[in-house]
Scaffold this active site. Structure first.
Site, short mmCIF file in Angstrom:
data_model
loop_
_atom_site.label_atom_id
_atom_site.label_comp_id
_atom_site.label_asym_id
_atom_site.label_seq_id
_atom_site.Cartn_x
_atom_site.Cartn_y
_atom_site.Cartn_z
N SER A 14 1.29 -1.35 0.17
CA SER A 14 0.01 0.09 0.10
C SER A 14 0.65 1.52 -0.16
O SER A 14 2.07 1.67 0.58
CB SER A 14 -0.63 -0.03 1.18
N LYS A 65 -14.49 -3.97 3.12
CA LYS A 65 -14.99 -3.04 2.53
C LYS A 65 -16.44 -3.06 2.55
O LYS A 65 -17.28 -2.10 3.02
CB LYS A 65 -14.32 -2.32 0.64
N GLU A 77 -24.16 8.20 5.04
CA GLU A 77 -25.51 8.03 3.64
C GLU A 77 -24.46 7.52 2.81
O GLU A 77 -24.94 6.80 1.84
CB GLU A 77 -26.26 9.55 3.48
N ASP A 101 -14.35 6.85 -1.17
CA ASP A 101 -13.26 6.22 -2.78
C ASP A 101 -14.74 6.43 -3.88
O ASP A 101 -14.11 7.66 -5.03
CB ASP A 101 -13.74 4.88 -2.70
N TYR A 210 -2.74 1.05 -8.65
CA TYR A 210 -1.84 2.29 -8.52
C TYR A 210 -0.53 1.54 -8.55
O TYR A 210 0.58 2.68 -9.29
CB TYR A 210 -2.53 3.20 -8.17
N GLY A 231 -4.91 4.41 -11.10
CA GLY A 231 -5.76 4.11 -10.29
C GLY A 231 -5.53 5.81 -8.85
O GLY A 231 -5.54 6.08 -8.12
P1 NAP Z 1 -12.71 -6.28 -3.32
O1 NAP Z 1 -13.87 -6.02 -2.06
O2 NAP Z 1 -11.74 -7.79 -3.03
O3 NAP Z 1 -13.17 -7.26 -4.68
C1 NAP Z 1 -12.60 -7.35 -5.99
C2 NAP Z 1 -13.19 -8.03 -6.79
O4 NAP Z 1 -12.38 -8.78 -8.01
C3 NAP Z 1 -14.26 -9.13 -7.04
O5 NAP Z 1 -15.26 -8.76 -7.78
C4 NAP Z 1 -13.49 -10.60 -7.14
O6 NAP Z 1 -14.79 -11.52 -7.82
C5 NAP Z 1 -12.79 -9.68 -8.33
N1 NAP Z 1 -11.64 -10.41 -8.44
C6 NAP Z 1 -10.69 -10.78 -8.05
N2 NAP Z 1 -10.01 -11.54 -8.59
C7 NAP Z 1 -10.27 -11.54 -9.69
C8 NAP Z 1 -9.56 -12.23 -10.96
N3 NAP Z 1 -8.61 -13.02 -10.73
N4 NAP Z 1 -10.66 -12.46 -12.11
C9 NAP Z 1 -11.80 -11.39 -11.87
N5 NAP Z 1 -11.77 -11.21 -11.30
C10 NAP Z 1 -11.27 -10.85 -10.06
O7 NAP Z 1 -11.42 -5.43 -3.91
P2 NAP Z 1 -12.05 -4.39 -3.68
O8 NAP Z 1 -11.89 -2.95 -2.42
O9 NAP Z 1 -13.11 -3.88 -4.57
O10 NAP Z 1 -10.45 -3.60 -4.89
C11 NAP Z 1 -10.38 -4.68 -5.80
C12 NAP Z 1 -9.20 -3.15 -6.41
O11 NAP Z 1 -9.86 -1.55 -6.75
C13 NAP Z 1 -8.23 -3.77 -5.67
O12 NAP Z 1 -6.64 -4.04 -6.88
C14 NAP Z 1 -7.68 -2.11 -5.29
O13 NAP Z 1 -6.51 -2.14 -4.63
C15 NAP Z 1 -8.30 -1.58 -6.26
N6 NAP Z 1 -8.66 0.16 -5.68
C16 NAP Z 1 -8.19 1.13 -5.48
C17 NAP Z 1 -8.27 2.57 -5.19
C18 NAP Z 1 -7.98 3.49 -5.14
O14 NAP Z 1 -7.80 4.58 -5.20
N7 NAP Z 1 -6.78 3.88 -6.66
C19 NAP Z 1 -9.39 2.04 -4.52
C20 NAP Z 1 -10.41 1.16 -4.42
C21 NAP Z 1 -9.90 0.23 -4.79
P3 NAP Z 1 -15.43 -12.45 -7.06
O15 NAP Z 1 -16.60 -11.44 -6.33
O16 NAP Z 1 -14.86 -13.02 -7.95
O17 NAP Z 1 -14.21 -12.88 -5.59
#
Ligand code: NAP
Length: 251
Positions: A14, A65, A77, A101, A210, A231
């Protein structure tokens, strides 16, 4: 010393500790310290916070989350509407949850949006995907979620499977947003599997990942002439909003 930090699993890559320690120095708040806390199981949240009473504020990341919600006394909200929380503040021993987010995503992508970006595909259905969907609704952009496990997402509407994507569907949706962790350090070769022949120069490709700054998803899109963004701006903006929330709460 007051402690703040990030809970999730994994958390070792992170950027948040660097972002927040810079923020603390800028604000002259040297009594604040921001650390990462690897928490594989959210069921350990109450024990973790009880054992670390000096922690006053937290960010929440993958994969907690959504599963954090039952552990909170109050949910703001926007976080309620999104169904996910990434920012927590403790007041009188009780934790309140917020979502920054959605705000970070909206602010970061607005400069890239053009009139043709009327329809989007959101890859993933997790916490970040839900914040993105909430923001697209506010911006009047229609969307589908695309999931590797569409049959498990019965509580959500507009979900299709990756196997259902055709080149025509990709051509019809000029905004493609990766909300999965695919491509993130250390597994940087990871990428969603989509019919790339549908991607062209009118597409805007957004990767919430990112680290690395240019992901495999972005590189493949660049090869097709598409516009891309990562990101990084969203990360900075959602962190700034968390900081504002903590200050408003009296940090
Ligand atoms: P999360 O709640 O764990 O959700 C992850 C999602 O990705 C789920 O829908 C999961 O599917 C899917 N997934 C995981 N592995 C996969 C694969 N091999 N093939 C297809 N789908 C897959 O995680 P999150 O908090 O939403 O975060 C997701 C990503 O966004 C992370 O990389 C995080 O670092 C990034 N993010 C970035 C920011 C930013 O500020 N830039 C903010 C938030 C998040 P299943 O339900 O089928 O497991």
């Amino acid at each position: 010393m007051k402690k703040l930090g990030l809970i999730g699993h994994p958390v070792s890559h992170s950027m948040s500790p660097k972002l927040f320690s810079d923020q603390f120095s800028k604000a002259g708040r040297l009594e604040l310290e921001y650390l990462t806390y690897d928490l594989p199981e959210i069921s350990d949240f109450n024990t973790f916070t009880a054992n670390n009473p000096e922690i006053v504020a937290l960010n929440v990341t993958i994969p907690h989350k959504e599963t954090i919600l039952p552990y909170l006394s109050e949910i703001d909200e926007e976080a309620q509407a999104i169904g996910a929380v990434n920012t927590l503040f403790k007041a009188e021993g009780k934790w309140k949850g917020y979502n920054t987010d959605g705000w970070g995503f909206r602010r970061s992508m607005q400069p890239f949006l053009r009139g043709r970006h009327e329809r989007a595909l959101i890859f993933g259905t997790g916490g970040a995907a839900k914040a993105v969907a909430y923001s697209l609704k506010l911006l009047g952009i229609a969307f589908y979620f695309v999931s590797r496990t569409p049959d498990n997402q019965r509580d959500m509407s507009n979900v299709i499977g990756f196997h259902e994507l055709t080149p025509e569907a990709i051509k019809h949706h000029l905004l493609l947003i990766n909300c999965t962790p695919l491509g993130m350090e250390p597994a940087i070769d990871g990428c969603v599997q989509i019919p790339w022949q549908g991607v062209g120069k009118d597409h805007l490709i957004v990767d919430l990942v990112y680290n690395p700054e240019v992901t495999t998803f972005m590189n493949k899109a660049l090869d097709k002439g598409a516009e891309v963004m990562n990101g990084c701006d969203m990360l900075r903006l959602q962190a700034e909003k968390s900081w504002d929330i903590w200050l408003k709460n009296g940090l």
